[in-house]
Design a protein around this motif. Structure first.
Motif, mmCIF file in Angstrom:
data_model
loop_
_atom_site.group_PDB
_atom_site.id
_atom_site.type_symbol
_atom_site.label_atom_id
_atom_site.label_comp_id
_atom_site.label_asym_id
_atom_site.label_seq_id
_atom_site.Cartn_x
_atom_site.Cartn_y
_atom_site.Cartn_z
ATOM 1 N N PRO A 54 0.542 -1.176 0.039
ATOM 2 C CA PRO A 54 0.100 -0.050 -0.033
ATOM 3 C C PRO A 54 0.771 1.318 0.001
ATOM 4 O O PRO A 54 0.329 2.430 -0.408
ATOM 5 C CB PRO A 54 -0.860 -0.049 1.188
ATOM 6 N N ASP A 55 2.196 1.158 0.472
ATOM 7 C CA ASP A 55 3.042 2.397 0.346
ATOM 8 C C ASP A 55 3.502 2.617 -0.996
ATOM 9 O O ASP A 55 4.040 3.855 -1.274
ATOM 10 C CB ASP A 55 3.996 2.142 1.295
ATOM 11 N N ASN A 56 3.181 2.027 -2.173
ATOM 12 C CA ASN A 56 3.713 2.250 -3.472
ATOM 13 C C ASN A 56 2.870 3.189 -3.876
ATOM 14 O O ASN A 56 1.463 3.031 -4.155
ATOM 15 C CB ASN A 56 3.602 1.011 -4.392
ATOM 16 N N PRO A 57 3.240 4.366 -4.274
ATOM 17 C CA PRO A 57 2.131 5.576 -4.738
ATOM 18 C C PRO A 57 1.600 5.381 -5.967
ATOM 19 O O PRO A 57 0.295 5.476 -5.998
ATOM 20 C CB PRO A 57 3.246 6.776 -4.684
ATOM 21 N N GLY A 58 2.419 4.973 -6.917
ATOM 22 C CA GLY A 58 1.933 4.780 -8.268
ATOM 23 C C GLY A 58 2.530 3.836 -9.072
ATOM 24 O O GLY A 58 3.604 3.160 -9.004
ATOM 25 N N LEU A 59 1.769 3.127 -10.170
ATOM 26 C CA LEU A 59 2.043 2.176 -10.964
ATOM 27 C C LEU A 59 1.248 2.347 -12.319
ATOM 28 O O LEU A 59 0.465 2.800 -12.726
ATOM 29 C CB LEU A 59 1.597 0.874 -10.264
ATOM 30 N N SER A 60 2.096 1.909 -13.477
ATOM 31 C CA SER A 60 1.469 1.787 -14.691
ATOM 32 C C SER A 60 1.709 0.580 -15.215
ATOM 33 O O SER A 60 2.774 0.047 -15.168
ATOM 34 C CB SER A 60 2.131 2.844 -15.471
ATOM 35 N N VAL A 61 0.804 0.011 -16.041
ATOM 36 C CA VAL A 61 0.958 -1.495 -16.629
ATOM 37 C C VAL A 61 0.538 -1.362 -18.091
ATOM 38 O O VAL A 61 -0.545 -0.752 -18.338
ATOM 39 C CB VAL A 61 -0.090 -2.551 -15.831
ATOM 40 N N ALA A 62 0.970 -2.127 -18.974
ATOM 41 C CA ALA A 62 0.685 -2.262 -20.186
ATOM 42 C C ALA A 62 0.887 -3.675 -20.751
ATOM 43 O O ALA A 62 1.849 -4.496 -20.520
ATOM 44 C CB ALA A 62 1.415 -1.506 -21.153
#
Length: 543
Positions: A54-62
């Motif tokens: 939950p501490d990971n602020p942001g993520l992008s996936v393709a």
């Protein structure tokens, strides 16, 4: 090799004779249904990962399948203390994922007859030289991009990590001073420095700087309009900002915090662009993965590079690691992991996996291609949660393989959290041991001012030590962030406490002759320090 068994492929295999009469719209609709199901499954798994971290602020996936994007999505926020969400066009620093692009640039030049993989580097850069002169005429272009010349892990990275004021030309001018510790082509040692040289081969053979060639010959042709070869001009409002844990007790421990107001503040690799300069997003990187899976073919039927060169970039050049293979406790363990040209090539659950990762201060990322299924996926984060990436890489691969996946199901989230907990415990214990040793350490044999002066390394340059009132102050002259107090640790060993907590502290051990410090060596204080803090490669002598 096993292929993805979808309802569409099952139908095709049972209706061989009737396929011609099935309406084309039905096939298209079935493909769309399959794509949507895959996107939903990957999305659900990614959300499970983010719940576990939950501490990971942001993520992008393709995710790309059969040449088309089936998922390009952002999660979370660009910065933990701001409202702007990550979306599919948010830019991330993807670091060493850039290496495959540099190799594609070389492949284009090979197709044009301007470069040969197995030609000596001196053919294109006559002044190229190494600290082992016997290698000067032997090192080839292929060697540059295979991590097999013999440099130690991360050798020379202090020339550009952390942010340095050096130009590319200044880096190239000291390549011949960076120590080579192993035999030529004997073993794998990850080396950013030689990818900078590879970028200069691109420049020499094409007549334009590496970033200009990549922009005009690759990004523009692929329509990757948002991607930047180097991050110097990136708009912070469009970027995922860097986050990390800066202690206490050590770097990578403590609460998550934003560590910069821009990517460039902590990560400006303009001089080292060919090794890790790219900023990109899910939409653009999906186009890059589709190109790779198509072996250089573009959607309009033209080619960026030949099929032969596509195969060449995936041909293993050096063994990275090997094992006895999968076990019930680790079903994805590779029998062999190898490095090709800008890609790691390995087996995963009996299939070929083409992959690469990237790590920058405040962000880590990865790209995975499964050619046997014509599927690829990527994941970009704006935090340094390495075990999250482990769960994403293997877990998404398992989701894609679905019911055709060989071997038992495995909980990559739970296993990665277990390893993370164990690693944190070891790091905290190591930090306590470091502090305890300092508390019990012997005093230095000389007054502090005796260690002051200018200390010079053949490849890095100067490190200065000044006597300031009651303390010593150390400064790496070409790395602005690496300066701070130098305090006694144990005998002739001192340690820093850099005010910039984003950086790794260093031990400095002095060698005395006739009661006077004349030489010094260094190493990172933390056992968890990133390998690019290659303090241990410095051999300092007093000027």
């Amino acid at each position: 090799m096993t292929h993805l068994l979808t309802r569409r492929s099952a139908l095709a295999s049972s209706l061989v004779g009737a396929a011609a009469t099935l309406p084309q719209t039905s096939w298209a609709q079935q493909a769309a249904n399959d794509d949507a199901a895959l996107a939903d499954a990957v999305d659900a798994y990614v959300r499970q990962c983010l719940q576990a971290w939950p501490d990971n602020p942001g993520l992008s996936v393709a995710v790309v399948k059969d040449g088309r994007p089936v998922l390009t999505r952002g999660y979370g926020k660009k910065a933990m203390d701001r409202l702007a969400p990550v979306d599919e066009r948010t830019l991330f620093a993807v670091a060493s994922n850039t290496k495959a692009v540099t190799c594609a640039a070389l492949a284009i030049l090979v197709d044009e007859g301007k470069v040969k993989w197995d030609e000596p580097v001196r053919t294109y850069l006559p002044g190229f030289a190494l600290s082992k002169p016997e290698l000067n005429d032997l090192v080839t272009v292929r060697d540059l991009v295979s991590h097999r010349i013999g440099f130690g892990l991360g050798a020379g990275d202090l020339l550009f990590w952390p942010n340095s004021d050096r130009t590319r030309a200044e880096i190239m001018a000291v390549v011949d001073k960076v120590p080579i510790e192993d035999q030529f082509r004997a073993r794998y040692h990850y080396c950013n420095l030689m990818f900078i040289v590879a970028g200069e081969v691109v420049a020499a053979a094409s007549g334009m700087p590496w970033e200009s060639f990549v922009q005009t010959r690759i990004l523009n042709r692929l329509g990757m309009a948002d991607t930047l070869p180097v991050m110097v001009n990136a708009d912070p409002a469009k970027c995922a900002l860097p986050h990390g844990r800066v202690g206490p007790p050590l770097r990578y421990q403590g609460p998550m915090t934003r560590i910069g107001d821009s990517v460039q503040e902590v990560w400006n690799w303009t001089s080292a662009g060919a090794a890790g300069g790219f900023m990109t997003n899910a939409v653009d990187w999906a186009k890059w993965m589709a190109l790779q899976l198509a072996n250089g073919a573009l959607p309009d039927g033209t080619r960026l590079f030949s099929e032969a060169q596509g195969r060449e970039m995936w041909r293993p050049n050096i063994i990275v690691s090997s094992s006895a293979g999968p076990t019930p406790d680790l079903p994805g363990r590779a029998i062999a992991a190898t490095y090709a040209a800008g890609w790691q090539v390995m087996d995963y659950r009996g299939e070929r996996m083409i992959t690469h990762g990237g790590g920058s201060p405040g962000g880590i990322s990865g790209t995975v291609l499964l050619p046997g299924r014509n599927v690829g996926f990527s994941y970009f984060t704006n935090a340094e949660e390495s075990f999250l990436l482990r769960a994403l890489r293997s877990g998404i691969a398992d989701v894609i393989m679905g019911p055709t996946r060989p071997g038992p199901a495995f909980d990559w989230i739970a296993d990665s959290k277990r390893l993370e907990t164990e690693g944190n415990a070891r790091s905290i214990a190591a930090a306590a041991e470091i502090d305890a040793k300092q508390a019990a350490g012997a005093p230095p044999s000389l007054p502090g001012a005796a260690y002051a002066g200018t200390w010079r390394d053949p490849w890095y340059g100067d490190v200065t030590i000044q006597a300031r009132d009651t303390q010593l102050w150390l400064a790496f002259t070409r790395s602005p962030a690496l300066q701070g107090p130098l305090e006694p640790y144990d005998g002739e060993t001192f340690r820093t406490r850099f005010p910039d907590k984003r950086e790794e502290d260093v031990f400095v051990t002095f060698e005395l002759e006739d009661g006077r410090p004349v030489r010094a060596t260094m190493k990172a204080v933390s056992p968890d320090a990133d390998f690019s803090y290659d303090f241990h490669d410095l051999r300092l002598t007093r000027v």
